[in-house]
Design an enzyme around this catalytic site. Structure first.
Site, PDB file in Angstrom:
ATOM      1  N   ARG A  62       0.816  -1.216   0.000  1.00  0.00           N
ATOM      2  CA  ARG A  62       0.000   0.000   0.000  1.00  0.00           C
ATOM      3  C   ARG A  62       0.852   1.270   0.000  1.00  0.00           C
ATOM      4  NH1 ARG A  62      -2.145  -3.896   2.779  1.00  0.00           N
ATOM      5  NH2 ARG A  62      -1.135  -3.195   4.680  1.00  0.00           N
ATOM      6  N   GLU A  99       4.058  -7.213  14.248  1.00  0.00           N
ATOM      7  CA  GLU A  99       3.073  -7.525  15.274  1.00  0.00           C
ATOM      8  C   GLU A  99       2.578  -8.963  15.270  1.00  0.00           C
ATOM      9  OE1 GLU A  99       0.875  -4.857  12.220  1.00  0.00           O
ATOM     10  OE2 GLU A  99       2.919  -5.227  12.856  1.00  0.00           O
TER      11      GLU A  99
END
Length: 177
Positions: A62, A99
């Site tokens: 992105r 994460e």
């Protein structure tokens, strides 16, 4: 739009993506709206127009969208930072923790010159692992003048704290979750 916070309505929340427990902030809904896309482009271009940016490094995937627009608007080159095996020429690689596991990214070995002024762009700053890896890749090439830019920052994950203190970080929208 009169207020940057008006752009929040274009961000879609997707629960449990890419793994259970993650609340994904989707910018594709912002990109598909012409007015919102133009607004973000104008704000970011205006912010960086006097920084002397020579290259925008967009982080897969992105980060390629707004990164390419910024590069064009700033009369700079665009450098993709990609997952392994996606770049055709000789690369350098950085492995990092994020994460929900470990990953790695690569950049072409000859993508930058030491004198370049580089804006690292991604759609989202979460834990900071990917951004820090991108920073290390660019530093391995010898670039010293680096800036970070994001559309969204998830403040509760404290990703900003992992990044070098002496590097300017600009985020357009900040979210708790």
């Amino acid at each position: 739009m009169k207020d940057i916070d008006d752009l929040r309505k274009y961000i879609r929340n997707v629960p449990d993506f890419p793994v259970k427990g993650v609340q994904f902030k989707d910018v594709s809904t912002l990109f598909k709206d012409p007015q919102a896309l133009q607004e973000v482009s104008a704000i970011l271009t205006g912010y960086y127009k006097n920084y002397g940016i020579t290259k925008v490094a967009g982080i897969e995937s992105r980060g390629f969208i707004m990164g390419s627009i910024l590069a064009q608007n700033l009369n700079a080159g665009f450098i993709p930072i990609r997952k392994p095996g996606k770049l055709p020429a000789k690369t350098i690689e950085e492995i990092y923790q994020k994460e929900y596991g470990s990953d790695s990214i690569q950049i072409h070995e000859d993508a930058l010159e030491k004198e370049d002024v580089v804006l690292i762009h991604d759609d989202l700053l979460a834990t900071g692992g990917t951004s820090l890896a991108a920073y290390h890749l660019i530093r391995k090439i010898g670039v010293r003048n680096i800036f970070f830019n994001y559309i969204i920052e998830l403040e509760e994950l404290n990703g900003r704290d992992k990044l070098p203190e002496d590097i300017e970080i600009m985020t357009l929208l900040k979210f708790d979750r």
